[in-house]
Scaffold this active site. Sequence first.
Site, short mmCIF file in Angstrom:
data_model
loop_
_atom_site.label_atom_id
_atom_site.label_comp_id
_atom_site.label_asym_id
_atom_site.label_seq_id
_atom_site.Cartn_x
_atom_site.Cartn_y
_atom_site.Cartn_z
N ASN A 157 -5.91 2.37 -4.40
CA ASN A 157 -4.95 1.82 -3.44
C ASN A 157 -4.48 0.44 -3.88
O ASN A 157 -5.09 -0.21 -4.73
CB ASN A 157 -5.56 1.76 -2.04
CG ASN A 157 -6.62 0.68 -1.90
OD1 ASN A 157 -6.66 -0.03 -0.90
ND2 ASN A 157 -7.50 0.53 -2.88
N CYS A 161 0.81 -1.23 0.00
CA CYS A 161 0.00 0.00 0.00
C CYS A 161 0.84 1.28 0.00
O CYS A 161 0.63 2.19 -0.81
CB CYS A 161 -0.97 0.00 1.17
SG CYS A 161 -0.21 0.00 2.81
N HIS A 203 -2.75 0.81 6.75
CA HIS A 203 -3.04 0.85 5.32
C HIS A 203 -3.19 2.30 4.87
O HIS A 203 -3.61 3.17 5.64
CB HIS A 203 -4.33 0.08 5.01
CG HIS A 203 -4.62 -0.05 3.54
ND1 HIS A 203 -3.87 -0.86 2.71
CD2 HIS A 203 -5.55 0.55 2.75
CE1 HIS A 203 -4.34 -0.77 1.48
NE2 HIS A 203 -5.35 0.08 1.47
#
Length: 233
Positions: free
Chosen positions: A206, A142, A194
């Site tokens: 993402n 991420c 994240h």
Amino acid sequence: MLKRFASIIVAATLAFSGLAFTTGEQAEAATGKFAYSKVNGLNIRTAPSLSSKVTTTMNKGQRYTYLGKVGSFYKINYKGTHRYISASSTYTYLKANTKTATAKKVTTASASSARTKLVAESKKYLGTPYRYGGTTTSGFDCSGYTGHVYKKAINKSIPRDSRSQYANSKKVSKSAIQAGDLVFFSHNGSTIQHVGMALSKTQMINSETGGVKYASFTSGYWAPRYVGAGSYL
């Protein structure tokens, strides 16, 4: 940023003078707008009334920071004190500080351009596989993805991991999120785990399970895990 900085300077100056200015007056002062005299000997008064005391005068071309309009008078900051001059176009006029206005325009345009570049760059990698620890087009995790996009789009280096990206970013309220800002999440309710990049106030792009993809951060899986947003612009 420039406006916020100007507001801080104005507030500090006024606090030093011992005069309490309202939020509205500080906002006017922060715009860099001045009240100029068109004539010599223009009266500066203690109140917005022709019957009020004249404390001094100003000559043609002189200017003082504009704090708002009261009836037929301009309120000005005269040496840290509220004073008033005629608002008649025969005697006075208002004009913004050209340098301040230009700098603000350039800064706004620059940020807008950066956001456009970030969005365009982020979409180039749709479908790229997720890879733990990945920072290249062979596979991203991420934060590896957001870091790669920032570097490629606007040549800006940001911290490597999601927790550091959040810690070092300028925090943004959810209602003020813009495309290019980063949005952060936690699976355990505390630690940042994240990160994605906002495309709007509701959607992000993402790198997660399944690779780089679009996702909502206001509904579905990520909504209850949302922690906050940050900006590097």
